[in-house]
Design an enzyme around this catalytic site. Structure first.
Site, PDB file in Angstrom:
ATOM      1  N   TYR A   1     -86.508 -19.273  41.567  1.00  0.00           N
ATOM      2  CA  TYR A   1     -87.245 -19.032  40.325  1.00  0.00           C
ATOM      3  C   TYR A   1     -88.673 -19.566  40.405  1.00  0.00           C
ATOM      4  CZ  TYR A   1     -88.440 -18.883  35.390  1.00  0.00           C
ATOM      5  OH  TYR A   1     -89.069 -18.617  34.196  1.00  0.00           O
TER       6      TYR A   1
ATOM      7  N   SER B   1     -94.693 -19.221  34.431  1.00  0.00           N
ATOM      8  CA  SER B   1     -94.107 -20.499  34.036  1.00  0.00           C
ATOM      9  C   SER B   1     -94.879 -21.618  34.710  1.00  0.00           C
ATOM     10  CB  SER B   1     -92.636 -20.555  34.463  1.00  0.00           C
ATOM     11  OG  SER B   1     -92.124 -21.867  34.322  1.00  0.00           O
TER      12      SER B   1
END
Length: 242
Positions: free
Chosen positions: A165, A141
């Site tokens: 995350y 990401s």
């Protein structure tokens, strides 16, 4: 056994993973749809088979050593080799300020997003080595980009400041480079892919991109030609800064 190229996509019973499986199936791959939930996995694989795609369920929980080992053994018995591994399985525990994020939640994220990718790659490495064009894709990401995260003027630099995350994706990027360096002499292409802000269960379907759009980069990296890159980080627009 199958003469087709074989691909394994983890976390593929829904969302981006399901679309990666669909995309590779449309390119003629025999796709092993990785799912830790048998019922959901069967439903997803069955739906893709209804579209005429060669898709089989492979039960695998990337956070569990025994499950990953059993999955590798099963795929070896059925296919004998693996041409593309897409480490797509990932989790998040929600939008919590870094100072409030619990260590137990961060650890749970790393167990899937980082250690799960390492565990799965290592377990399936013998099958990948049996391929004449092995490809490994780590679904990362832009939130894991340290260049982006350290830009305090970036639009989402504060809004998406997620300790567990984001840092797990930064770690996954480092894992990508480590595997790419070791495996390059063997002809492997190991890259990280960013799907963009895609509407999935992970973000309560808040992203503007569709799962099909988010899957495109993984399909491209999983099917790179022999002169393709390795040890790089890409999204649809090109290279993403580490």
């Amino acid at each position: 056994m199958t003469d087709k190229r074989n691909a394994l996509v983890t976390g593929a019973n829904k969302g981006i993973g399901l679309e990666i499986a669909r995309g590779l199936g449309k390119l003629g791959y025999a796709v092993w749809l990785g799912s830790r939930d048998e019922q959901r996995g069967h439903a997803a694989a069955g739906a893709l088979r209804q579209e005429g795609l060669d898709v089989r369920l492979l039960l695998i929980d990337v956070a569990d050593d025994a499950s990953v080992a059993a999955a590798a053994k099963a795929l070896k018995a059925e296919a004998g080799k693996l041409d593309a591994l897409v480490n797509n399985a990932g989790i998040s525990t929600g939008w919590v300020a870094p100072t409030e994020d619990r260590v137990s939640d961060v650890r749970a994220i790393y167990e899937v997003n980082v250690f799960g990718a390492i565990r799965t790659t290592q377990a399936f490495l013998p099958l990948l080595k049996a391929s004449d064009a092995p490809r490994i894709v780590m679904m990362s990401s832009s939130l894991g980009s340290l260049a982006w995260a350290s830009d305090f003027e970036a639009p989402m630099a504060y809004e998406a400041n997620l300790l567990g995350y984001n840092s797990s994706k930064s770690a996954l990027n480092a894992v990508t480079v480590a595997f790419a360096k070791e495996l390059a002499p063997l002809g492997f292409k190991v890259n990280a892919g960013c799907p963009g802000y895609t509407a999935t269960d992970l973000n309560q379907h808040s992203g503007p991109r569709t799962p099909e759009q988010g899957a495109a980069i993984a399909v491209r990296l999983a099917t790179l030609a022999d002169d393709g890159p390795t040890g790089s980080f890409y999204d649809d627009a090109g290279v993403v800064a580490w």
